[in-house]
Design an enzyme around this catalytic site. Sequence first.
Site, PDB file in Angstrom:
ATOM      1  N   LYS B 118       0.789  -1.013   0.270  1.00  0.00           N
ATOM      2  CA  LYS B 118       0.000  -0.085   0.116  1.00  0.00           C
ATOM      3  C   LYS B 118       0.825   1.444   0.060  1.00  0.00           C
ATOM      4  CE  LYS B 118      -3.625  -2.363  -0.106  1.00  0.00           C
ATOM      5  NZ  LYS B 118      -3.915  -3.025  -1.405  1.00  0.00           N
ATOM      6  N   GLU B 203      -6.405  11.685   7.017  1.00  0.00           N
ATOM      7  CA  GLU B 203      -6.724  11.598   5.849  1.00  0.00           C
ATOM      8  C   GLU B 203      -8.206  12.425   5.641  1.00  0.00           C
ATOM      9  OE1 GLU B 203      -7.364   7.707   4.278  1.00  0.00           O
ATOM     10  OE2 GLU B 203      -5.285   7.489   3.661  1.00  0.00           O
ATOM     11  N   ARG B 296      -5.385  -8.292 -11.665  1.00  0.00           N
ATOM     12  CA  ARG B 296      -5.910  -9.533 -12.106  1.00  0.00           C
ATOM     13  C   ARG B 296      -7.218  -9.269 -12.879  1.00  0.00           C
ATOM     14  NH1 ARG B 296     -10.161  -9.698  -8.885  1.00  0.00           N
ATOM     15  NH2 ARG B 296     -10.088  -8.649  -6.764  1.00  0.00           N
TER      16      ARG B 296
END
Lengths: 677, 484
Positions: B118, B203, B296
């Site tokens: 991350k 945040e 993916r």
Amino acid sequence: MKKDNDYIIVTPAMSPSEIVSRVRALPGVCLTSTGMRDAGQSDYKNRLRYFDLATLAPHYNRMGLFSAECHGGARWHVGIMNRRESPFDEIRFLREKMPNVLLQTLVRETNLWGYRPYPKNVIEYVVQNVDIDVWRCFSFLNDARNMRAVAETVMKRGKLFQPAISFTQADWADNAYYLKVVREIVALCGGVDEIILAIKDMAGVGSPARIGSLVDAIKQAYPELVIQYHRHATDGLALPALLAAARSGAQILDVEEDSLTRFYGQPPILGVQAYLEESGVPVHLNRQAAETAVQEVREWINQYEWAESPFKGLDHNVLAHRMPGGAFPSSFEQAEKGGFLHLMPSILKVMSLYNQIIKYFDVTPGSQITWTTCCGIVNRYAKKSGEIGVKHLIDLLERFVVEKNQDFAALEVEEQNELLSLFANAPGDFKNLILGHYGKLPMGWPDEWVYKSAFGSEWKKAIGGRKEESPLDALPDEDLAEARKTLKEALGWEPNKEQFILYLMHPKDAVEYMQFREKFGQAPYVLPTNVWREGLKKYGDTVEFEINGKPFSIELVSIGEEHEGIIHVILRVNNKMRVYAVETPRVKTKKEEMATGPNEVGSPINGTVWRLGNPRRGSLKPGDIVHKGEEIANIEAMKMETAVLAPFDAQVVAIKVELNDIVKEGQLLFVLEPIEN
Amino acid sequence: MKQIKRILVANRGVPAVRVMHTCIDRKILTTAVYSTPDRLAQHVTMADSAVHIGEGPPTDSYLNMDHIIDAALQSGSDAIHPGWGFLAENHEFGQRVIDAGLTWIGPDPEVIRLMGDKIEAKEVVEKAGVPTIPGISQVDSVDDIIRWMREENIEYPIMVKASSGGGGKGMVKVERDEDLQQALAQVRSEALKSFGDDKVLVEKYIERGRHIEVQIVADYHGNVIHLCERECTIQRRNQKIIEEAPSPSLTPELREEICQSAVTLMKSIGYTSAGTVEFLFDSNTKKYYFLEVNTRLQVEHGITELITGLDIVGIMIDVAMGKKLPFKQSDIHPNRWAMEVRLNAEDPRTFSPSFGWLTRLTEPHGPAVRISSGVYEGAAIPSYYDSLIMLIMSTGADREDAIRVMDRSLSRNLRVEGVKTLAPLLLSIIRHPQFISGDFSTRFIEENLDDLVSTFLGEDDVDEALKVARYVAEISALGTQNWM
């Protein structure tokens, strides 16, 4: 020639006064068919199913009946218990199939369709929400006060109220007595223009002369009052009694299909019509339609032989024991199941003496009280000293009632003492009755010795606590919101209005019924009676039915051998094979314990217990202390992990699962003991 | 150019079946792998060959790299497609596949690793100029936060988080200056207690966010092309259950911007094969923020295939073989609306998984419907794996059309017996006025659950008939009952 529609004299759209004036204007009599209710109650234990009775509806619709009695009495309760039919569904279906016909119910004043007085707000709520045109209402005490709540609600709704006087043939039940009751009823209903008075001869005991005289006396007092005569056929004198009532001015008579007729129900419709017409009383009836209905019954009635009373044949002795027609098959069934069928003649004899000691009318709930009290006493004597004991009991009662004319003091001391223990084990309802919990007794309270016998040393207190007021005034209102909540909890879903009413009437049986219907849906309505009772028997047996007009077919392929209590049944349902695992009573059910108490922790989901305790502290064992919010187990299912947290600071009392157990949602995992901080 | 003649599909259920369909189209042989409880599963029977790789628990089987690579070698496969889930985003597995001399059908393992980290990912993304959720990681005092907010022009609400936190612990939402001091102290204390580390980051809190993602395909020749966006805002427990393409919440300009951002990012990391860039979209401010890259094939790739007419699995195989993408960005012209629902075997009220046998199954085929199933009538739903049993996709000229087709599929054409499914909930959602008007956030289900449950569709005539049949079965076996 008369067309079918010409026979329709009254319809559900008419107001009560319009219906009354239509009947008054008839030259002779019209008829109520009890084929859909009392006929089945009296001779078939109320087991006649809607599936079969519905075949009569199209014929009733053109028959020119005054009404169809299709609802109420014990049909309601037996419907949910034994036929798994809702009385609400039944009315809805019948309305559709016979829109011309007045639907009639039978209610037991404050007891409605149950066996105990309901509070006033329950009565009003229920009566308001049942779609019935004619409300026949009787009191087993002829206590008109008890009818008030039903009467007011029905009349306010603009439906026809039909107060009934309970009739019996006894020296104390004379015309003067009945006229007094009728006066109270007329006063209650504000006159005679919006009601029809029923005479309810529930045991079938009114001799032709007696009935003729009673109707005549009422008509002389109230010439404008329309009278309907309801009578059972038990004594064998129904037809002449009906003629006598009609000649004295009764204008509506209760009958049933000839092919339904056995012994304890109403007289046969075609026979009544022919006999009255021959005797000069015009009968309003579309006879051709009635004949088809009679024929229709023959198509299915043979499937109900099992439901008939084991006691067969008319019984003129009904005059003495007064068992009502509606109670015959069920009482004898009880005696048969209880293994005391041989005592029935003695029980009937004791009933005939009992009803001279405590005077009321043998109809629900009175008839049940009579029955349970008398059959209890007889069984007690039989158990103690066999046939001799029972004979001794009857001799004693006869000596007291007949010989001594109920003069208690005139008995020997020994005999007195025996009587004083007669009601010692009487049922609670008997005690409630003589305490006035159902209302006033028609001929006043029984003698003092009855109270001594029933209440022992407490007898004075009992007499002091007798109630004179109607249960309508005595009972506090029920908290309906609370009752609805209780039902919702029992069911697990929000009940609708109809389900709630079923519950208000019979709480335990209604819940069972609703769970049955939730599981089996329309099965009670769409399956023919043989399949309903016995299922499909052999390969290829098929049953077909429709839902919303769409055909469905169920065909039996095979029934497997029982294995570990499970039988596998293979059916072809609309051509698709389906396998059903049916549990027999012998099935070994692995009953998972569910978390119920406040100190029990259940699994939040279905899954596998893959961890007990948590990574930080490791596993748990009984005796460990856990803290509020601490993870105490983790359940995994389909890759999702769900933590089980301690709900409070606690000591672990027991761990009910093992690692890697597969658990159900709600299954008990831990028992905890809270720790006080 | 590499040749691929046989692909081992390292997955089960819906993804395995999906990948095999393309293999069959391409005349490529398939090898299935299976765990013991899956030995009769759909993906096993439909494959050209199959290898048993272990017991039920995923660590024994579908997560067991050794067994899977052995199975590939043993079956003569020359490539492995991981589907989604299990090992699909495991860079170690990708590398081991390559090291075993097999072709890995997916992005470069190093790219998988990079995007899986991350912190590293956020740095790379910021470097590429793609907006991330504004925040600061060095917080010592309230003043730090206030200064940051002023400098970056941030408005409340903001979220104070423990740096090492997770699972909802050590997080406080703050709405105004006055509460900052208390919030900071609380998070620090909780962080220390729970994680042994009182580092805190702050945040911006995105209220009523929507989830929008961009499908990317890229080859080894430097071509990175987006196949437009999907909206996946309807989620329960942070799992998507309804997706659609295009997104109903974007203007053409925004759509262009988001898609270009995704392309820029993927180019900057040298992405290959198929992948998705996920964004959180703030519908109030019309701003979007990077969330993560899914390296993916994704569950919801089918709706992109429906609006573009492409086969993304086929593209992945071609790219793995070294082929160039046969189209340019300007060739991509979506021409319809597509919607997907995930039919999970779960209780639609509690989301508790429901396992057992699918005693009866009728797939909801009909005009404008695509079914992507992993099961068959009679199949077992084992308790070890994901609860997804079938994807139902609908298309239409516009959103209204696609919803109509989905309504038909869920309300009339689908029939599942034996296990519970989300179908009643899915139907209630697509009939909800807020869903129809496009006005919803990721919290839609939790905010409206009671309302949704109350509108669950009742039983139909077949259900009624089956209740009767159950009765007939019982009475036929048990005979006349006492209660009668």
